[in-house]
Design a protein around this motif. Structure first.
Motif, PDB file in Angstrom:
ATOM      1  N   TYR A  44       0.713   4.387   3.698  1.00 41.06           N
ATOM      2  CA  TYR A  44       1.118   3.966   2.357  1.00 41.06           C
ATOM      3  C   TYR A  44       0.192   2.879   1.804  1.00 41.06           C
ATOM      4  N   SER A  45      -0.270   1.990   2.668  1.00 38.27           N
ATOM      5  CA  SER A  45      -1.193   0.940   2.214  1.00 38.27           C
ATOM      6  C   SER A  45      -2.498   1.550   1.705  1.00 38.27           C
ATOM      7  N   ALA A  48      -1.903   3.141  -1.591  1.00 36.69           N
ATOM      8  CA  ALA A  48      -1.652   2.170  -2.662  1.00 36.69           C
ATOM      9  C   ALA A  48      -2.911   1.447  -3.130  1.00 36.69           C
ATOM     10  N   SER A  51      -8.527   4.741  -4.061  1.00 36.69           N
ATOM     11  CA  SER A  51      -8.509   5.814  -5.055  1.00 36.69           C
ATOM     12  C   SER A  51      -9.927   6.370  -5.156  1.00 36.69           C
ATOM     13  N   SER A  73      -5.913  10.203  -1.145  1.00 39.79           N
ATOM     14  CA  SER A  73      -6.075   9.392  -2.357  1.00 39.79           C
ATOM     15  C   SER A  73      -7.385   9.688  -3.079  1.00 39.79           C
ATOM     16  N   LYS A 188       3.920  -2.644  -3.609  1.00 36.28           N
ATOM     17  CA  LYS A 188       3.006  -1.545  -3.931  1.00 36.28           C
ATOM     18  C   LYS A 188       3.088  -0.425  -2.905  1.00 36.28           C
ATOM     19  N   ILE A 189       3.300  -0.766  -1.647  1.00 35.29           N
ATOM     20  CA  ILE A 189       3.415   0.299  -0.647  1.00 35.29           C
ATOM     21  C   ILE A 189       4.836   0.860  -0.605  1.00 35.29           C
ATOM     22  N   THR A 191       6.603   1.724  -3.015  1.00 37.01           N
ATOM     23  CA  THR A 191       6.787   2.783  -4.006  1.00 37.01           C
ATOM     24  C   THR A 191       6.598   4.172  -3.405  1.00 37.01           C
ATOM     25  N   TYR A 192       5.957   4.247  -2.229  1.00 32.83           N
ATOM     26  CA  TYR A 192       5.740   5.542  -1.591  1.00 32.83           C
ATOM     27  C   TYR A 192       6.916   5.977  -0.744  1.00 32.83           C
TER      28      TYR A 192
END
Length: 338
Positions: A44-45, A48, A51, A73, A188-189, A191-192
């Motif tokens: 997840y990190s 997040a 990209s 990502s 932020k992580i 949210t996954y």
């Protein structure tokens, strides 16, 4: 006592685990997120903070799981060779890409079991690109003398620290771990996704934290067996990389995959090969009897001509099983001793 409660959710019990860990580490509870192991927050990190415009930077060789998330990502994956002392070359990692989103530092490193200094981690935090983070994976830290990075979290630095009960606590199959960081980074992580924690894992982890002598006792057992194995390797002129954890790398002097197959034919199952070091194999420190079996099989395999190192595989391993975080997607469980 908790076994009959496995059919229920118990969020209060999970919060008690978080509070207990936070209290031991001197953290506020909101700086700690519980997960079923540390694989989830690792992935997840990466999702997040990377990209197609923010790359993922990792050591080579290093633990591969983050690269799989980086592919999802769409991030550019930058592999940086280890330093001469086999630590993370943090200066080279930071210089590798000014647009990096996440720098992954496994400390101690998997597979080498080597330590990256606190000074290098602090350098990374000071020099990294704005908006990026360091992800410091401390899955193996309890085996070693490495300086933990949790106090840098307390200082509100741009890093997330991962911890797991899968290694020295012996809970690979129960699954319990933490992501530790500033609340805004954890958000932020988060949210996954967040899942309910396994009741038995939470109970076992909470109980383990209440036994202060557990980690030093198990560290000594592992250290003694590892050092005895190193003495044997040295006496027999086998080249290896000294480690501070429960795994180490040995140079076979021939294709490592052939040696893995030859060892498997003797019912001893060792670790995988990293592409950057094709002649090295990863060995996990097992019990004394397991390491005695390893030594016997290793000597027989390495004494044979290199061309004899690819016999047919045996069907079922008899030695220790693989920890979940050590198994990359697509790999077979019986390729490893862990």
């Amino acid at each position: 006592r908790l076994l009959p409660e496995g059919g229920r959710y118990d969020f209060e019990l999970t919060q008690k685990l978080v509070d207990a860990f936070a209290g031991i580490e001197g953290l506020k509870s909101e700086y700690v997120l519980p997960y079923a192991g540390s694989s989830e927050p690792l992935h997840y990190s990466v999702l997040a903070f990377t990209s197609k415009d923010r790359s993922y930077v990792t050591a080579d060789p290093g633990y591969e799981a983050g690269m799989y998330a980086a592919k999802v990502s769409g991030a550019n994956i930058v592999k940086v060779p280890l330093a001469k002392d086999y630590s993370h070359d943090v200066r080279a990692m930071i210089a590798a890409d000014p647009n990096a989103g996440l720098f992954y530092i496994c400390n101690p490193n998997n597979p080498t079991g080597t330590i990256t200094s606190r000074a290098d981690i602090e350098y990374g935090l000071a020099k990294k690109p704005k908006g990026s983070i360091l992800l410091v994976d401390e899955a193996y830290i309890h085996f070693s003398d490495a300086t933990p990075s949790i106090d840098l979290v307390k200082a509100d630095k741009d890093l997330i620290v991962l911890r797991t009960f899968s290694k020295i606590y012996g809970m690979a199959g129960l699954r319990c771990g933490f992501a530790i960081g500033r609340p805004d980074l954890l958000a932020k992580i988060q949210t996954y996704g967040m899942n309910s924690m396994p009741i038995l894992a939470v109970a076992a982890a909470t109980s383990s934290l209440q036994v202060p002598e557990l980690v030093p006792e198990r560290r000594k057992i592992n250290t003694d067996i590892r050092n005895d194995t190193f003495s044997w390797l040295t006496a027999n002129n086998y080249k290896f990389i000294p480690s501070q954890t429960n795994c180490f790398m040995v140079d076979t002097g021939r294709p490592g995959k052939d040696v893995i197959a030859a060892m498997a034919a003797k019912n001893v199952f060792i670790g995988r090969v990293w592409p950057v070091w094709p002649t090295y194999v990863r060995i996990t420190v097992g019990t004394r009897s397991e390491m005695e079996k390893f030594q016997q099989a290793w000597k027989e395999v390495m004494s044979a001509p290199a061309s004899a190192s690819r016999p047919g595989r045996r069907e079922s391993p008899t030695l220790a099983r693989l920890g979940a975080r050590d198994l990359p997607p697509g790999m077979q469980r019986d390729e490893f001793l862990s």
